[in-house]
Design a protein around this motif. Structure first.
Motif, short mmCIF file in Angstrom:
data_model
loop_
_atom_site.label_atom_id
_atom_site.label_comp_id
_atom_site.label_asym_id
_atom_site.label_seq_id
_atom_site.Cartn_x
_atom_site.Cartn_y
_atom_site.Cartn_z
N ILE A 299 -46.07 -6.38 -27.64
CA ILE A 299 -44.61 -6.08 -27.16
C ILE A 299 -43.75 -5.64 -28.04
N GLU B 184 -43.04 -5.31 -33.39
CA GLU B 184 -44.00 -5.56 -32.21
C GLU B 184 -44.75 -6.96 -32.38
N ASP C 283 -49.07 -9.42 -27.22
CA ASP C 283 -48.95 -9.57 -26.04
C ASP C 283 -49.57 -10.94 -25.39
N LEU D 74 -43.66 -13.92 -19.18
CA LEU D 74 -43.33 -13.87 -20.61
C LEU D 74 -42.48 -15.31 -20.74
N PRO E 110 -47.89 -14.93 -22.47
CA PRO E 110 -47.35 -14.80 -23.91
C PRO E 110 -45.96 -15.61 -23.91
#
Ligand code: ATP
Ligand code: ATP
Ligand code: MG
Ligand code: MG
Lengths: 221, 334, 224, 221, 334
Positions: free
Chosen positions: E2, E20, E23, E133, E165
């Protein structure tokens, strides 16, 4: 008849009414917002009653009540020697009664939506109930005060039924601008009516817009 | 002593407290979520039922669980609110502001503060009232450990320099061990233990304390400095701890967590564990399938060690055994 | 639909009753001040007959084409009365500066007010009265001021004295017709009712003797 | 003339006005509470304007505006074939304009004192803006709605200046109770006036008290 | 992965993040009070500036720092609010309610809940939305340790069972170590480190981690049970930890705090310390006047020990030395 005389009278009346209503309405609103009595809805309804009657009719009842034979009027005559009706004082009293709900309701709402927590914090920080009321409850309810002031101010400017009845349309004393405009319309004097209306609306607009600008500045957090 | 006698029913929950706590020092109130800690503080502050002195005359400084600063006032206004209404002024405003690291945000509005920042401002506001009794409801829960470590000493000073008693609610036993002199354990609105911190903590039979919360507190005086360490004498032996503490002769409090103590039959050598104390096993209390708490005496002091049942068996630990207590780390309260 | 000036409302109600009894046709009365009704007519009010409290506005309507030309006529003439529930002598009270307020209708909007001022001026009372005058929106309010004791004396319409719940007066004095002018009340047939037979019938009914008797009974003069 | 006919008409009028005002005033109040435009105080002042003019005068202007030659009125005549003035629809429109500030102000205040946090929570829980508005903003602003409803309902019951002017006092169609009472007072028919006033006040009291009781139940947390 | 790319200025504060994160699994965000943790979460949720997808379409479950439940809804109404609007239903409501221990208060109004209770309800509400998420802003700060220990495993399952996640903000490194796979360190709005938890944690040069927060995480599989203990094989040796963990072959995570590790030159005997590992010193990093962090290698694994400088001198510890690492306690994440 000057165009500004009645406006000035109206402004005085609206100002006096608003000041008194805030002074009187605030404790009432506060009590209503804090009380746990079962009678609260009843009291609330009673406070709202003055606007239910047509203004002229309310004016009529006030005329009786405030008149030299009325309960309040006779007492006033004894006290001051002069009558309440057809006087500026009488007008102010009548206006206050009529506009009471417009002041109480918004202020009460603001008080009610004030989280209890803030008062509790103020108390533990050493503020007495009264101190906490002024230093916390009032500033955090500013929005309600502005609404209450705006509504009662504007409404008093525009009201003429009650005022006409209790005041007797005496030039320079109880002929406020709303009555003056009304008279012009009634006597088909439309140009004068338009002028006065414009003046009234322009004035009120300026006052209210200023009020709202100030309110905005203040509540910017 | 302060008598705390409060009864309160809210729905299914009943708080029923009748204890005495010292009127000096810090009293910790420890209990699970929902055990009634906040309710107790509210009763003490007079917020629950309107009887006795009105709230504002009780002169308590209350740090609420949720900061809830006055949104219409700046940070400065919030801090000064209580100060202006204080009857005495024993607290140095600048010091409080510096300690709490809020000097840079005095002109901001509360809405722009982060959670931890708001809580620090709330603490400052309560202290500036120069209260006779401070009530703190998990004041550090929203702060990071660094800030927490910075603040804890200040809470100490609060009662030392200002001799203001503090009632301190927390669900962090380490915080409580480090700060408090007296400890009240609350469970479901009832007091299950109340007494000197040292005594309550060294009980091995308190379910709420026997898990990861176990540990003891030892009073000891700094007597030597070396290598950035300070040597503490607790009468029955010495303990070294990191940091420099003034050798003023005033005893300080050392928290020794049970999980930081291990036991050895032989005297260990060449280990990084600084503190190795001769001790005798007093009680072995199995906590669960895997672990046990061992209470040892070091002279007149108690020490708790959290060990595995397997180690208890392997070393055949039982009351009366002479062992070496290895203390890996110690938290000192200045 | 009949638009009625408020001072004539009680008379009109009785007339309507009579008319209904006679013809079986329902009459709906809309009561308001002459000024208001006039403004409403100009703006499309659904009135068929207009019973005004003056002559000016029916005349204007006729001129502006809102009323059927030639239908205008005087259906009643009012007269002024001094009325008091406290003063012994109504006329004396007019000159007694300490007697209290004098209630009259607003001379700017109400014909009775205008007539009252005219009377006071010509009779020489105006100087004394002007300072203590209070103005009602119309003649009814003037009477209310006096009837509730807020004004010592009211200059009202004689037609009002037939009101059912008026307190007893201590003195009344009818102003002689000569001293007050302009109290003629005119009626017109409005343009939208030009072809309305029923409206016409009511309009004509007003001229009948029965109607005139009723009108008279309510305290109005009638030109022959 | 039945005593209940005008009351029933008034109730219909007040009810229709209140419903429309809530429907119209709510989006206006919401927009005002959320906007960041500099013009907000101006818009607020404009919304408050209707109560500044004397009702009859406002009525007079509305009469012109809504009349068959007026901007809105002529359009309406084209659209429906019938005139707005002197009809119940016209009354409703006029009442709505006149009572607008009484509905908007309290609702706006309630919206403004709603902590932003609740909306944000609703959004993250999957509520669209509209959904969050109805499921969170509105119920949490109930107090403001009650005030807005009470003030506009009561005020419409009592209003007669505007109504008289635009409606024309036509029995069964536009003669509401406030006008009827006024007529009785005007024609010195006091007994009837008292009776009707009592009826109106009693009715309004019952409605408002009920309203407040419900409000209280709801906002008991 | 992500991509988190957010820039935001608020007064003097600037958040500038471009990293980053995986995920899958739990990404911890750690930083001091005021470092911008909440701001970052708000950006991710779309609450800060209205661009991109509208908030309600992002399908994130946000547990706010301050629970702020809807006061007009009961606890049940609050929990169901998100569920009703969920596009998928992957979460078992009953399970969530039981796990969080809020079954008994479903019909109460939020105002009557204690601070911790309200936070648990808020967590349940966010989970019931079945989000793609989950953003958690210090969800456990107001909970006691017992409840915290109970809840932590559930957060694990969240991404394991639901493969959702999670981005988890906390100022408690222990919580983060126990939960997270990935760690982002924030300081004054900037990312100072971002990477696998194991890697970031074993760095001895991160000021924010070198204090009491230091520690490492080791992946290891349960291979044996005995005495209520479980034996974990991490490839280069074994570690015993309390508790019974299924021997499913799935590696679990063991957190070893630097403060729980001591070093011995000689092989210790007859001690209650269960785990004694052969290790070689890799780096000695003085943290302050008194203490140092020692990084050791145990096979391919790193271990950190927090020791005093004095011990470093006494034992003459330096890179390359062969020593015994004594691990007093280990936290296991199921
Ligand atoms: N109005 C109420 N009705 C029913 N129960 C209530 C009410 N108010 C509080 N309670 C209950 O009282 C108990 C004690 O609440 P309190 O806030 O004192 O707990 P606490 O120990 O401070 O918890 P925490 O650590 O979570 O803040 C809680 O279980 C709560 O659910
Ligand atoms: N409107 C604002 N004006 C100025 N500064 C602001 C504003 N809003 C937030 N800040 C600052 O932004 C910084 C980041 O705030 P944020 O809430 O993200 O911190 P945080 O890491 O969540 O802290 P905590 O652990 O205390 O909750 C803080 O220093 C705060 O003071
Ligand atoms: Mg609490
Ligand atoms: Mg935060």
């Amino acid at each position: 008849m000057s165009i500004f005389g009645p406006l000035w009278l109206s402004v005085q009346l609206a100002f006096a009414t608003t000041v008194i209503l805030v002074l009187v309405g605030t404790p009432v609103a506060w009590w209503l917002s804090q009380t746990r009595t079962r009678w609260k809805p009843v009291v609330q309804a009673v406070v709202a009653m003055p606007i239910v009657l047509p203004p002229t009719v309310l004016g009529f009842y006030l005329l009786i009540l405030l008149g030299p034979d009325g309960a309040i009027g006779s007492w006033w005559v004894q006290l001051t020697g002069s009558a309440l009706t057809f006087s500026f004082t009488g007008l102010v009293i009548a206006s206050c009664i009529y506009s009471l709900p417009f002041a109480v309701q918004p202020i009460q709402n603001a008080f009610e939506s004030l989280p209890k927590h803030y008062l509790e914090r103020a108390w533990t920080l050493g503020a007495s109930r009264l101190d906490a009321f002024f230093s916390v409850a009032v500033p955090l309810s500013l929005r309600g005060f502005v609404s209450g002031i705006v509504l009662s101010f504007a409404h008093t400017l525009g009201e003429f039924g009650v005022v006409l009845m209790v005041g007797g349309n005496i030039p320079g004393e109880t002929r406020v601008i709303s009555i003056a405009i009304y008279d012009h319309v009634e006597s088909l004097n439309y140009t004068a009516a338009h002028q006065m209306s414009l003046l009234l609306v322009g004035f009120a607009f300026a006052v209210l817009a200023t009020m709202f600008v100030i309110n905005r500045r203040w509540s910017e957090r | 002593m302060i008598r705390l006698r409060h009864k309160l029913t809210k729905g299914d929950f009943t708080l029923d407290v009748d204890i005495e706590v010292p009127d000096v020092g810090i009293t910790g109130v420890f209990g699970e979520s929902g055990s009634g800690k906040t309710s107790l503080l509210r009763c003490i502050a007079g917020l629950e039922r309107e009887q006795g002195l009105p709230v504002h005359k009780r002169n308590v400084g209350y740090v609420f669980q949720d900061p809830g600063l006055f949104p219409h006032l700046s940070v400065r206004g919030n801090i000064e609110y209580g100060e202006r209404r204080a009857t005495t002024h024993r607290v140095d405003g600048k010091l409080v502001v510096d300690m709490l690291g809020i000097g840079g945000m005095l002109d901001r509005k509360p809405a722009s503060l982060s959670g931890g920042e708001a809580q620090r401002v709330a603490i400052a506001a309560a202290l500036m009232r120069s209260p006779d009794l401070v009530l703190m409801d998990e004041p550090l829960a929203s702060l990071d450990r660094k800030r927490r470590d910075e603040l804890l000493p200040y809470f100490d000073r609060l009662h030392e320099e200002l001799s203001v008693p503090v009632i301190y609610v927390s669900h962090d036993i380490e915080e409580i061990s480090r700060l408090c002199d007296h400890l009240v354990l609350l469970d479901a609105g009832k007091v299950v233990a109340s007494g000197r911190l040292v005594d309550v903590l060294s009980r091995v039979d308190m379910p709420v304390l026997s898990g990861r919360n176990a540990g003891v507190v030892i009073w000891a005086s700094p007597v030597d400095h070396e290598d950035g360490l300070t040597k503490f004498d607790f009468g029955d032996g010495d303990i070294w701890a990191p940091g420099s503490f003034p050798m003023s002769g005033v005893p300080l409090r050392l928290r020794v967590a049970a999980s930081d103590v291990s036991i050895s039959r032989d005297q260990p050598t060449s280990t990084t564990i600084l503190n190795i104390l001769r001790a005798s096993v007093e009680e072995v209390h199995a906590v669960d399938a895997a672990t046990a708490l061992v209470r040892m005496g070091v002279g007149n002091q108690s020490l708790l060690a959290r060990v595995t049942n397997r180690s208890v068996q392997r070393l055949e630990l039982k009351a009366g055994d002479r062992v070496f207590a290895q203390v890996k780390s110690v938290t000192v309260r200045h | 639909n009949v638009a009625v000036a408020s001072n004539f409302s009680r008379a009109a109600a009785e007339l309507a009753e009579q008319f209904e009894a006679e013809t079986g046709l329902a009459v709906r009365l809309s009561i308001g001040s002459t000024g208001k009704l006039y403004a409403q007519i100009l703006n499309g009010a659904p009135f068929d007959v207009f019973l005004a409290a003056d002559t000016a506005r029916p005349a204007r309507l006729e001129r502006s084409g809102h009323a059927v030309a030639g239908t205008r006529f005087t259906y009643a003439t009012g007269s002024l009365v001094l009325w008091s529930r406290s003063a012994r002598d109504c006329l004396a009270a007019l000159t007694d500066d300490g007697a209290g307020h004098v209630a009259l209708a607003n001379p700017e909007t109400a014909p009775y007010g205008k007539a009252a001022v005219e009377f006071l001026a010509t009779a020489g009372y105006w100087e004394s009265v002007s300072a203590r005058a209070v103005y009602g929106e119309n003649i009814n309010q003037a009477l209310q001021f006096a009837a509730t004791g807020n004004a010592a004396i009211g200059i009202v319409a004689r037609s009002q004295l037939t009101a059912p719940q008026l307190p007893a007066a201590t003195c009344t004095w009818v102003v002689p017709a000569a001293s007050s002018t302009g109290l003629e009340q005119q009626a017109v047939l409005l343009q939208r009712a030009a072809d309305n037979a029923n409206a016409l019938r009511f309009f004509e009914f007003l001229g009948t003797d029965r109607a005139r008797a009723t009108i008279r009974r309510h305290g109005y003069e009638l030109a022959r």
